[in-house]
Enzyme design. Structure first.
Site, short mmCIF file in Angstrom:
data_model
loop_
_atom_site.label_atom_id
_atom_site.label_comp_id
_atom_site.label_asym_id
_atom_site.label_seq_id
_atom_site.Cartn_x
_atom_site.Cartn_y
_atom_site.Cartn_z
N SER A 19 -8.26 -15.69 -6.41
CA SER A 19 -7.20 -14.85 -6.98
C SER A 19 -7.49 -14.43 -8.42
CB SER A 19 -5.86 -15.59 -6.93
OG SER A 19 -4.87 -14.81 -7.57
N LYS A 58 4.08 -15.91 2.98
CA LYS A 58 5.13 -15.00 2.49
C LYS A 58 6.43 -15.09 3.30
CE LYS A 58 1.90 -11.86 0.26
NZ LYS A 58 1.43 -10.46 0.09
N ASP A 76 5.32 -6.33 -3.44
CA ASP A 76 4.12 -5.74 -2.84
C ASP A 76 4.26 -4.24 -2.59
OD1 ASP A 76 2.43 -7.94 -2.75
OD2 ASP A 76 3.09 -8.58 -0.77
N GLY A 131 -1.21 -3.58 10.88
CA GLY A 131 -0.82 -4.97 10.68
C GLY A 131 0.69 -5.12 10.70
N TYR A 188 -9.57 -6.73 -1.86
CA TYR A 188 -10.45 -6.16 -2.88
C TYR A 188 -11.70 -7.00 -2.98
CZ TYR A 188 -8.32 -9.87 -5.71
OH TYR A 188 -7.87 -11.07 -6.16
N GLY A 202 -7.58 -2.86 -2.78
CA GLY A 202 -6.25 -3.29 -3.16
C GLY A 202 -6.10 -3.75 -4.60
#
Length: 289
Positions: A24, A75, A111, A136, A230, A251
Site C-alpha cells: 500500500s 470492505k 472509493d 466485478g 496500480y 488506479g
C-alpha cells in the site's frame, strides 16, 4: 477534531488495514497530505488476518486511534461493524473509511468519489451520456457504482463472473439509476455487450494474474480502460487496452483522490492532490523499471 500541529501532543493515529497490505502507498500519501495541511498525525499499515479483521480493528481503535482505511478483502465486513454510516457507504453496503470519534464508529466509502474525480478531472474524460462497463461485483465495485450513476451516463452495465452477485448490486442501485435516467443492467462477463466508452476493471483478477476478464469487443475506439489496481498488477490490463486502441489508466489517481476524501472525513479539510499524484506517479514508474 484536533488541528494542532504541536509536536508536544501525541499525533493522531490512522492506518490502512487489509490482506495483503505491504504494497500500500497510502502511508506516503497521507504523510504528504498531513505535511501540506499542517496536521499532526501518523499513518501506518496493519495486516489483518483473514479470519480476524473485527478484533484487529477493535484493538487499533481501543489504543486511541482516530480512524482507518480498509482495503481488500474487508470492505463489506468493515461496513457491518459500524453502528453509523454515511449515505454513500449505506448504498454500497461496503466501507473503505472508518472514523472513530466520541459518537462511536462511522463507516464511509470514498472509493466512488475518488474514481469519478480521477476520471473526470485528472483524465479529463466526461461520464455524462456515455456507455460505461463496470467489471466485478465485490467491495470495490459496490463502492463506486453509486457515484458513477450520479454522473448520469447513458448506460451502465455491471458484469461479473457470478451473475447473481451483479444482479443483487444492480437491484440495490435501481432507484438511483432511475433517478438519474441511467439504463442499468447486470450481465455475465461473456454477454456484457460491445463498444463501451469507459471500461472499469474492479475485479481482483489483476492481483491474481488471472488474465483479462472480458473480450476486446467491449472497447469502443479510443475508450478509457481503467484498472483499479496500480503498479505491476495493473500492467497486463493496461497493455491489453492499449493493444486494442484504448487509453489505459491505472488506479493510482483513484487511490490519491479517495485518500483525499478520507482525509476530509477525518480532518475536516480536503488536501490538494495534484502534487501528491505527480510525485507518486514518478515513484511508481521508477519502481517499474
Amino acid at each position: 477534531m484536533t488541528t494542532s500541529s504541536s509536536s508536544t501532543l501525541a499525533p493522531d493515529r490512522y492506518a490502512v488495514m487489509g490482506h495483503p497490505v505491504a504494497h500500500s502507498r497510502s502511508p506516503a500519501i497521507h504523510a504528504a497530505f498531513a505535511q501540506a495541511t499542517g496536521q499532526h498525525l501518523t499513518y501506518e499499515r496493519v495486516l489483518a488476518p483473514l479470519d480476524d479483521f473485527a478484533s484487529t480493528v477493535r484493538t487499533f481503535a481501543a489504543a486511541g486511534a482516530r480512524g482507518c482505511n480498509v482495503t481488500v478483502p474487508f470492505k463489506f465486513e468493515a461496513f457491518a461493524l459500524c453502528p453509523r454510516a454515511t449515505a454513500r457507504a449505506t448504498l454500497a453496503g461496503a466501507a473503505n473509511t472508518l472514523r472513530f470519534d466520541a459518537e462511536g464508529w462511522l463507516a464511509d466509502n470514498t472509493d466512488g468519489a475518488g474514481l469519478v474525480r480521477d476520471i473526470t478531472h485528472n483524465a479529463g474524460v466526461p461520464l455524462a451520456g456515455r456507455r460505461v462497463l463496470l467489471i466485478g461485483a465485490g467491495g470495490a465495485a459496490a463502492g463506486v457504482l453509486g457515484p458513477l450513476l450520479e454522473t448520469a451516463p447513458a448506460e451502465l452495465v455491471l458484469a461479473n463472473r457470478t451473475l447473481a452477485k451483479a444482479e443483487t448490486l444492480v437491484a440495490s442501485h435501481a432507484a438511483l439509476a432511475t433517478h438519474h435516467a441511467v439504463t442499468l443492467r447486470a450481465s455475465t462477463l461473456e454477454e456484457c455487450g460491445a463498444g463501451f466508452d469507459v471500461v472499469i476493471n474492479g475485479t481482483a483478477s489483476s492481483l491474481g494474474g488471472q488474465g483479462i476478464p472480458v473480450g476486446a469487443e467491449v472497447l469502443a475506439p479510443g475508450a478509457l480502460a481503467l484498472d483499479m489496481m496500480y503498479g505491476p498488477a495493473a500492467r497486463p490490463f493496461l497493455d491489453w487496452a492499449q493493444a486494442h486502441g484504448a487509453q489505459g489508466r491505472d488506479g493510482l489517481g483513484m487511490l490519491v483522490e479517495q485518500a483525499a476524501e478520507a482525509f476530509a472525513v477525518w480532518r475536516g479539510m480536503r488536501p490538494d492532490t495534484a502534487a501528491v499524484l505527480q510525485a507518486l506517479r514518478a515513484d511508481v514508474d521508477q519502481a517499474a523499471h
